[in-house]
Design an enzyme around this catalytic site. Structure first.
Site, PDB file in Angstrom:
ATOM      1  N   PRO A 272      -0.975 -19.711  -5.521  1.00  0.00           N
ATOM      2  CA  PRO A 272      -1.941 -18.972  -6.336  1.00  0.00           C
ATOM      3  C   PRO A 272      -2.086 -17.528  -5.850  1.00  0.00           C
ATOM      4  O   PRO A 272      -2.198 -17.287  -4.654  1.00  0.00           O
ATOM      5  CB  PRO A 272      -3.256 -19.745  -6.141  1.00  0.00           C
ATOM      6  CG  PRO A 272      -3.047 -20.641  -4.970  1.00  0.00           C
ATOM      7  CD  PRO A 272      -1.583 -20.844  -4.816  1.00  0.00           C
TER       8      PRO A 272
ATOM      9  N   GLN B 264      -5.798 -22.917 -10.575  1.00  0.00           N
ATOM     10  CA  GLN B 264      -6.704 -22.969  -9.417  1.00  0.00           C
ATOM     11  C   GLN B 264      -8.079 -22.488  -9.841  1.00  0.00           C
ATOM     12  O   GLN B 264      -8.196 -21.456 -10.507  1.00  0.00           O
ATOM     13  CB  GLN B 264      -6.188 -22.088  -8.279  1.00  0.00           C
ATOM     14  CG  GLN B 264      -7.027 -22.271  -7.010  1.00  0.00           C
ATOM     15  CD  GLN B 264      -6.673 -21.307  -5.900  1.00  0.00           C
ATOM     16  OE1 GLN B 264      -6.697 -20.092  -6.095  1.00  0.00           O
ATOM     17  NE2 GLN B 264      -6.361 -21.819  -4.730  1.00  0.00           N
TER      18      GLN B 264
ATOM     19  N   HIS C  52     -10.333 -24.867  -5.268  1.00  0.00           N
ATOM     20  CA  HIS C  52     -10.074 -23.970  -4.130  1.00  0.00           C
ATOM     21  C   HIS C  52     -11.103 -24.230  -3.027  1.00  0.00           C
ATOM     22  O   HIS C  52     -12.232 -23.758  -3.094  1.00  0.00           O
ATOM     23  CB  HIS C  52     -10.166 -22.519  -4.618  1.00  0.00           C
ATOM     24  CG  HIS C  52      -9.581 -21.506  -3.682  1.00  0.00           C
ATOM     25  ND1 HIS C  52      -9.318 -21.759  -2.354  1.00  0.00           N
ATOM     26  CD2 HIS C  52      -9.207 -20.209  -3.888  1.00  0.00           C
ATOM     27  CE1 HIS C  52      -8.801 -20.662  -1.790  1.00  0.00           C
ATOM     28  NE2 HIS C  52      -8.726 -19.707  -2.698  1.00  0.00           N
TER      29      HIS C  52
ATOM     30  N   TYR D 192     -14.052 -19.221   0.970  1.00  0.00           N
ATOM     31  CA  TYR D 192     -14.836 -19.114  -0.264  1.00  0.00           C
ATOM     32  C   TYR D 192     -15.839 -20.277  -0.322  1.00  0.00           C
ATOM     33  O   TYR D 192     -15.960 -21.046   0.629  1.00  0.00           O
ATOM     34  CB  TYR D 192     -13.906 -19.053  -1.479  1.00  0.00           C
ATOM     35  CG  TYR D 192     -13.015 -17.828  -1.446  1.00  0.00           C
ATOM     36  CD1 TYR D 192     -13.567 -16.542  -1.475  1.00  0.00           C
ATOM     37  CD2 TYR D 192     -11.634 -17.935  -1.317  1.00  0.00           C
ATOM     38  CE1 TYR D 192     -12.760 -15.410  -1.412  1.00  0.00           C
ATOM     39  CE2 TYR D 192     -10.826 -16.800  -1.250  1.00  0.00           C
ATOM     40  CZ  TYR D 192     -11.391 -15.542  -1.300  1.00  0.00           C
ATOM     41  OH  TYR D 192     -10.601 -14.424  -1.222  1.00  0.00           O
TER      42      TYR D 192
HETATM   43  C1  LIG Z   1      -1.577 -10.846  -3.974  1.00  0.00           C
HETATM   44  C2  LIG Z   1      -2.098 -12.126  -3.399  1.00  0.00           C
HETATM   45  C3  LIG Z   1      -3.144 -12.800  -4.046  1.00  0.00           C
HETATM   46  C4  LIG Z   1      -3.615 -14.030  -3.543  1.00  0.00           C
HETATM   47  N1  LIG Z   1      -4.567 -14.717  -4.250  1.00  0.00           N
HETATM   48  C5  LIG Z   1      -4.875 -15.988  -3.893  1.00  0.00           C
HETATM   49  C6  LIG Z   1      -5.664 -16.808  -4.724  1.00  0.00           C
HETATM   50  O1  LIG Z   1      -6.095 -16.418  -5.819  1.00  0.00           O
HETATM   51  N2  LIG Z   1      -5.933 -18.072  -4.302  1.00  0.00           N
HETATM   52  C7  LIG Z   1      -5.455 -18.572  -3.124  1.00  0.00           C
HETATM   53  O2  LIG Z   1      -5.716 -19.722  -2.796  1.00  0.00           O
HETATM   54  N3  LIG Z   1      -4.679 -17.812  -2.313  1.00  0.00           N
HETATM   55  C8  LIG Z   1      -4.365 -16.553  -2.687  1.00  0.00           C
HETATM   56  N4  LIG Z   1      -3.515 -15.807  -1.903  1.00  0.00           N
HETATM   57  C9  LIG Z   1      -2.959 -16.407  -0.673  1.00  0.00           C
HETATM   58  C10 LIG Z   1      -1.599 -17.037  -0.954  1.00  0.00           C
HETATM   59  O3  LIG Z   1      -1.685 -18.076  -1.906  1.00  0.00           O
HETATM   60  C11 LIG Z   1      -0.945 -17.560   0.346  1.00  0.00           C
HETATM   61  O4  LIG Z   1      -1.729 -18.594   0.861  1.00  0.00           O
HETATM   62  C12 LIG Z   1      -0.760 -16.481   1.395  1.00  0.00           C
HETATM   63  O5  LIG Z   1      -0.326 -15.259   0.826  1.00  0.00           O
HETATM   64  C13 LIG Z   1       0.276 -16.888   2.448  1.00  0.00           C
HETATM   65  O6  LIG Z   1       1.506 -17.171   1.842  1.00  0.00           O
HETATM   66  P1  LIG Z   1       2.780 -16.156   1.978  1.00  0.00           P
HETATM   67  O7  LIG Z   1       2.989 -15.956   3.461  1.00  0.00           O
HETATM   68  O8  LIG Z   1       3.902 -16.860   1.290  1.00  0.00           O
HETATM   69  O9  LIG Z   1       2.390 -14.878   1.314  1.00  0.00           O
HETATM   70  C14 LIG Z   1      -3.062 -14.569  -2.354  1.00  0.00           C
HETATM   71  C15 LIG Z   1      -2.037 -13.865  -1.707  1.00  0.00           C
HETATM   72  C16 LIG Z   1      -1.549 -12.669  -2.209  1.00  0.00           C
HETATM   73  C17 LIG Z   1      -0.417 -11.984  -1.489  1.00  0.00           C
END
Ligand SMILES: Cc1cc2nc3c(=O)[nH]c(=O)nc-3n(C[C@H](O)[C@H](O)[C@H](O)COP(=O)(O)O)c2cc1C
Length: 356
Positions: free
Chosen positions: A25, A103, A176, A181
């Site tokens: 997400p 989500q 979530h 949160y």
């Molecule tokens: C631009 C962006 C927006 C995100 N928005 C959410 C979100 O809406 N909900 C959520 O659970 N995590 C959100 N995350 C966290 C990611 O889902 C993920 O857990 C985190 O970036 C680590 O994964 P990665 O190392 O592959 O980036 C967001 C991450 C990024 C980079």
């Protein structure tokens, strides 16, 4: 491990997933007053499905118009217009061969008045995060401690939002419960100082999550997947361990394992990191307590890291890598050398520049 477990199928309830890779997400903050994301942001999700991901998550969808929103430009699915916007997106994600999962989210104390239509900030206790809000440069406001009426009202928001997701045809809904949160705020003694039945012991702190899960479960069809995301870290005060120790974390997972959930998604900063000094990572500690399907996320950026992460989980989720590279799944399959991206690299997510 079979050499191509990553590209083998996985049975998630009635769905046969084509591989073990999903789009995590990602909030994009692109919605205008109508709480509907920009068309290019929706198209981005469809393209990720067409380009090989087996699961595509939406951004965190805000559950009400009073207190749930934590960032500018977040989306909702509470009106017919919002449902009608998501329905064709869901159809195209499915046609692309992926599961579409929405989500749903309440920010709790991570909000600030200007961002919510009703300007209200609520949390389990009247305790703000210690750090300033990076988006305003100001301290977070002291939230109102949620009354029982508030708790009921917020649960209604989760229910209405889940109904919107069902109406739009989503295969699944993820509650979530991570990243500091609202639900996570109830779970953690760091933010939950209540002395009523919603605070104190891990079982009491879990009560709110239980009520949300149960309320959502009663309004969704039997074949709609229900998932829960959890983490030991929050986006504010990131260094704080939200659960006291391994015992407390596993007690919460054991409670989740009794719920009508179809999977648990564990969010980590780095999937392989040792958790709670146990010598094991978060996924392994989760697996010790539940046989539910397990998703893992956190710095999975190439084939080697994805395969390593799958040793303790069933599915890997990527955020930054798949955000920045539309061909990430194919590149992983080819075993290409792929970069590990920084948080700053992901800031393009919040610009008006359409992403490929
Ligand atoms: C631009 C962006 C927006 C995100 N928005 C959410 C979100 O809406 N909900 C959520 O659970 N995590 C959100 N995350 C966290 C990611 O889902 C993920 O857990 C985190 O970036 C680590 O994964 P990665 O190392 O592959 O980036 C967001 C991450 C990024 C980079």
């Amino acid at each position: 491990m079979s050499s191509d477990l990553l590209f083998s199928t996985f049975q998630l309830k009635q769905h046969t997933l084509k591989n073990r890779i999903g789009v995590a997400p990602m909030t994009r903050m692109s919605s205008q007053q109508d709480s509907v994301p920009r068309q290019d942001v929706l198209d981005f999700l469809v393209r990720r499905a067409e380009n090989g991901a087996a699961v595509v998550y939406t951004e965190a969808i805000v559950t009400d118009y009073e207190s749930a929103q934590g960032y500018p430009g977040q989306a909702r699915i509470l009106t017919q217009r919002q449902v009608d916007t998501w329905r064709p997106v869901v159809d195209k994600i499915k046609a692309g061969g992926a599961l579409a999962i929405m989500q749903i989210f309440h920010c709790g104390r991570m909000g600030w008045p200007e961002v919510n239509p009703a300007g209200r900030i609520i949390a389990p206790s009247a305790v703000p995060p210690a750090q300033d809000n990076p988006l305003t440069g100001e301290p977070y406001p002291v939230p109102d401690e949620m009354s029982l009426f508030d708790i009921d009202q917020v649960i209604n928001g989760f229910v209405r939002t889940a109904q919107g997701a069902v109406e739009a045809g989503f295969d699944g809904i993820e509650i979530h419960g991570a990243h500091g949160y609202l639900i996570n705020q109830f779970l953690s003694a760091y933010s939950n100082r209540r002395t009523d039945g919603y605070g104190g012991s891990p079982e009491n702190r879990y009560r709110f999550a239980h009520e949300v899960i149960q309320a959502v479960d009663t309004v969704i069809p039997e074949d709609t997947l229900l998932l829960f995301r959890i983490s030991n870290w929050g986006v504010a005060d990131m260094e704080v361990s939200l659960f006291a120790d391994q015992k407390e974390y596993q007690a919460i997972i054991a409670l989740l394992a009794k719920e009508p959930l179809d999977a648990i998604s564990v969010s980590t900063y780095r999937f392989g990191d040792e958790a709670f000094g146990s010598g094991k990572n978060m996924a392994a500690l989760t697996r010790e307590v539940t046989s539910l399907p397990l998703f893992i996320c956190g710095q999975i950026h190439d084939r080697a890291s994805a395969e390593a992460a799958l040793e303790d989980a069933d599915l890997v989720l990527s955020a930054k890598s798949i955000l920045l590279n539309p061909n990430w799944v194919a590149d992983v399959k080819d075993g290409k050398s792929l970069p590990l991206h920084s948080s700053e690299d992901a800031n393009v997510a919040y610009t008006e520049e359409p992403l490929p």
